[in-house]
Design a protein around this motif. Structure first.
Motif, mmCIF file in Angstrom:
data_model
loop_
_atom_site.group_PDB
_atom_site.id
_atom_site.type_symbol
_atom_site.label_atom_id
_atom_site.label_comp_id
_atom_site.label_asym_id
_atom_site.label_seq_id
_atom_site.Cartn_x
_atom_site.Cartn_y
_atom_site.Cartn_z
ATOM 1 N N LYS A 2 14.321 12.035 -2.516
ATOM 2 C CA LYS A 2 14.981 11.669 -3.500
ATOM 3 C C LYS A 2 14.635 12.431 -4.735
ATOM 4 C CE LYS A 2 15.798 6.726 -2.371
ATOM 5 N NZ LYS A 2 15.867 5.437 -2.652
ATOM 6 N N PRO A 3 15.521 12.738 -5.644
ATOM 7 C CA PRO A 3 15.379 13.699 -6.957
ATOM 8 C C PRO A 3 14.187 12.996 -7.829
ATOM 9 C CG PRO A 3 17.289 12.434 -7.103
ATOM 10 C CD PRO A 3 17.029 12.094 -5.859
ATOM 11 N N LEU A 4 13.493 13.657 -8.457
ATOM 12 C CA LEU A 4 12.588 12.841 -9.623
ATOM 13 C C LEU A 4 13.438 12.405 -10.583
ATOM 14 C CD1 LEU A 4 9.885 16.035 -9.867
ATOM 15 C CD2 LEU A 4 9.615 13.565 -8.820
ATOM 16 N N TYR A 14 -1.743 -3.533 17.177
ATOM 17 C CA TYR A 14 -0.528 -3.023 16.835
ATOM 18 C C TYR A 14 -0.448 -1.739 16.350
ATOM 19 C CZ TYR A 14 0.767 -8.221 16.034
ATOM 20 O OH TYR A 14 0.955 -9.477 16.524
ATOM 21 N N ASP A 15 0.732 -1.128 16.547
ATOM 22 C CA ASP A 15 1.031 0.238 16.108
ATOM 23 C C ASP A 15 2.131 -0.329 14.953
ATOM 24 O OD1 ASP A 15 -0.378 1.557 17.907
ATOM 25 O OD2 ASP A 15 1.316 2.314 19.121
ATOM 26 N N VAL A 16 1.734 0.527 13.625
ATOM 27 C CA VAL A 16 2.647 0.242 12.490
ATOM 28 C C VAL A 16 3.414 1.459 12.111
ATOM 29 C CG1 VAL A 16 2.508 -0.167 9.950
ATOM 30 C CG2 VAL A 16 0.612 -1.287 11.517
ATOM 31 N N ASP A 17 4.801 1.205 12.235
ATOM 32 C CA ASP A 17 5.451 2.440 11.712
ATOM 33 C C ASP A 17 6.094 2.194 10.336
ATOM 34 O OD1 ASP A 17 6.017 4.726 14.173
ATOM 35 O OD2 ASP A 17 5.952 2.426 14.994
ATOM 36 N N VAL A 18 5.715 3.262 9.545
ATOM 37 C CA VAL A 18 6.225 3.054 8.097
ATOM 38 C C VAL A 18 7.443 3.983 7.821
ATOM 39 C CG1 VAL A 18 5.607 3.134 5.709
ATOM 40 C CG2 VAL A 18 4.027 2.329 7.466
ATOM 41 N N PHE A 19 8.503 3.699 7.471
ATOM 42 C CA PHE A 19 9.695 4.610 7.169
ATOM 43 C C PHE A 19 9.762 4.557 5.432
ATOM 44 C CE2 PHE A 19 10.101 2.675 11.470
ATOM 45 C CZ PHE A 19 10.540 3.642 11.976
ATOM 46 N N LEU A 20 9.908 5.687 5.058
ATOM 47 C CA LEU A 20 9.925 5.858 3.705
ATOM 48 C C LEU A 20 10.608 6.970 3.305
ATOM 49 C CD1 LEU A 20 7.429 8.168 2.776
ATOM 50 C CD2 LEU A 20 6.138 6.535 3.705
ATOM 51 N N ASN A 21 11.072 6.868 1.917
ATOM 52 C CA ASN A 21 11.234 8.174 1.197
ATOM 53 C C ASN A 21 10.689 8.677 0.137
ATOM 54 O OD1 ASN A 21 14.292 7.956 2.253
ATOM 55 N ND2 ASN A 21 14.058 6.049 1.275
ATOM 56 N N VAL A 22 10.586 10.119 -0.075
ATOM 57 C CA VAL A 22 9.566 10.769 -1.100
ATOM 58 C C VAL A 22 10.394 11.225 -1.946
ATOM 59 C CG1 VAL A 22 7.820 10.923 0.883
ATOM 60 C CG2 VAL A 22 9.511 12.815 0.331
ATOM 61 N N TYR A 23 9.539 11.721 -3.096
ATOM 62 C CA TYR A 23 10.063 12.309 -4.245
ATOM 63 C C TYR A 23 10.369 13.865 -3.730
ATOM 64 C CZ TYR A 23 10.240 8.320 -7.283
ATOM 65 O OH TYR A 23 10.287 7.184 -7.736
ATOM 66 N N PHE A 24 11.345 14.569 -4.363
ATOM 67 C CA PHE A 24 11.452 16.044 -3.971
ATOM 68 C C PHE A 24 10.181 16.664 -4.701
ATOM 69 C CE2 PHE A 24 12.864 20.249 -5.820
ATOM 70 C CZ PHE A 24 13.414 20.627 -4.591
ATOM 71 N N ALA A 38 8.878 7.434 -3.216
ATOM 72 C CA ALA A 38 9.913 6.752 -3.688
ATOM 73 C C ALA A 38 10.478 5.546 -3.469
ATOM 74 C CB ALA A 38 11.454 7.977 -3.833
ATOM 75 N N SER A 39 10.530 5.134 -2.130
ATOM 76 C CA SER A 39 10.954 4.109 -1.712
ATOM 77 C C SER A 39 10.636 3.883 -0.474
ATOM 78 C CB SER A 39 12.312 3.740 -2.094
ATOM 79 O OG SER A 39 13.260 4.583 -1.198
ATOM 80 N N LEU A 40 10.714 2.544 0.130
ATOM 81 C CA LEU A 40 10.645 2.294 1.574
ATOM 82 C C LEU A 40 12.051 2.686 2.227
ATOM 83 C CD1 LEU A 40 8.841 -1.147 1.549
ATOM 84 C CD2 LEU A 40 7.883 0.975 2.214
ATOM 85 N N GLY A 41 12.038 2.616 3.692
ATOM 86 C CA GLY A 41 13.048 3.168 4.194
ATOM 87 C C GLY A 41 14.126 2.310 4.109
ATOM 88 N N ASN A 42 15.244 2.498 4.652
ATOM 89 C CA ASN A 42 16.452 1.433 4.747
ATOM 90 C C ASN A 42 17.207 1.923 6.028
ATOM 91 O OD1 ASN A 42 18.459 -0.414 4.298
ATOM 92 N ND2 ASN A 42 19.109 0.882 2.552
ATOM 93 N N PRO A 43 17.713 0.851 6.859
ATOM 94 C CA PRO A 43 17.370 -0.727 6.870
ATOM 95 C C PRO A 43 15.930 -0.855 7.303
ATOM 96 C CG PRO A 43 18.572 -0.062 8.678
ATOM 97 C CD PRO A 43 18.406 1.264 8.080
ATOM 98 N N ALA A 63 0.930 -1.234 -0.044
ATOM 99 C CA ALA A 63 0.164 0.073 -0.049
ATOM 100 C C ALA A 63 0.877 1.151 -0.157
ATOM 101 C CB ALA A 63 -0.923 -0.045 1.094
ATOM 102 N N THR A 64 1.865 1.374 0.864
ATOM 103 C CA THR A 64 2.906 2.399 0.823
ATOM 104 C C THR A 64 3.562 2.625 -0.675
ATOM 105 O OG1 THR A 64 3.239 1.894 3.031
ATOM 106 C CG2 THR A 64 4.969 3.376 1.601
ATOM 107 N N LEU A 65 4.048 1.486 -1.154
ATOM 108 C CA LEU A 65 4.588 1.751 -2.481
ATOM 109 C C LEU A 65 3.724 2.054 -3.652
ATOM 110 C CD1 LEU A 65 7.268 -1.052 -2.267
ATOM 111 C CD2 LEU A 65 7.816 1.363 -2.122
ATOM 112 N N SER A 66 2.284 1.731 -3.346
ATOM 113 C CA SER A 66 1.554 2.182 -4.369
ATOM 114 C C SER A 66 1.255 3.666 -4.340
ATOM 115 C CB SER A 66 0.388 1.236 -4.380
ATOM 116 O OG SER A 66 -0.527 1.442 -3.487
ATOM 117 N N THR A 67 1.535 4.345 -3.370
ATOM 118 C CA THR A 67 1.127 5.750 -3.175
ATOM 119 C C THR A 67 1.992 7.004 -4.019
ATOM 120 O OG1 THR A 67 0.514 5.193 -0.749
ATOM 121 C CG2 THR A 67 0.697 7.694 -1.217
ATOM 122 N N LYS A 68 1.317 7.613 -4.784
ATOM 123 C CA LYS A 68 1.831 8.732 -5.565
ATOM 124 C C LYS A 68 2.639 9.455 -4.610
ATOM 125 C CE LYS A 68 1.221 12.038 -9.173
ATOM 126 N NZ LYS A 68 0.036 12.653 -9.933
ATOM 127 N N GLY A 69 3.889 9.698 -5.155
ATOM 128 C CA GLY A 69 4.969 10.519 -4.315
ATOM 129 C C GLY A 69 6.086 9.829 -3.651
#
Length: 92
Positions: free
Chosen positions: A85-87, A37-47, A20-25, A12-18
């Motif tokens: 992350k850059p476009l 449960y509490d869900v923590d989502v770590f991600l990167n977005v496009y500039f 860029a990727s999931l977090g690392n690590p 669901a996260t990766l299908s969201t427009k904008g």
């Protein structure tokens, strides 16, 4: 159950427009509190995207996907933007 929640959250996260990727690590972290449960989502977005809007969209998409999968043990969905992350160029 936790593997299912994690997989649905990632998709669901990766299908969201904008997004860029999931977090690392760490990309998805589940914290069990009694029955929920509490869900923590770590991600990167496009500039250039509006981070509050992306966070809201990810929360909504994850929530909807979990409800559609008949998973009702998630109490909170927390979004953590780790980077920008850059476009990509259209010609790449």
């Amino acid at each position: 159950m936790t593997e299912t929640i994690t997989q649905i959250t990632k998709e669901a996260t990766l299908s969201t427009k904008g997004v860029a990727s999931l977090g690392n690590p760490i990309d998805v972290y589940l914290n069990k509190k009694k029955e929920k449960y509490d869900v923590d989502v770590f991600l990167n977005v496009y500039f250039g995207v509006k981070i509050p809007e992306i966070a809201w969209d990810v929360q909504e998409n994850v929530h909807t996907a979990l409800i559609n999968a008949k998973i009702d043990v998630v109490e909170h969905i927390n979004i953590h933007v780790q980077g920008v992350k850059p476009l990509k160029e259209e010609n790449e």
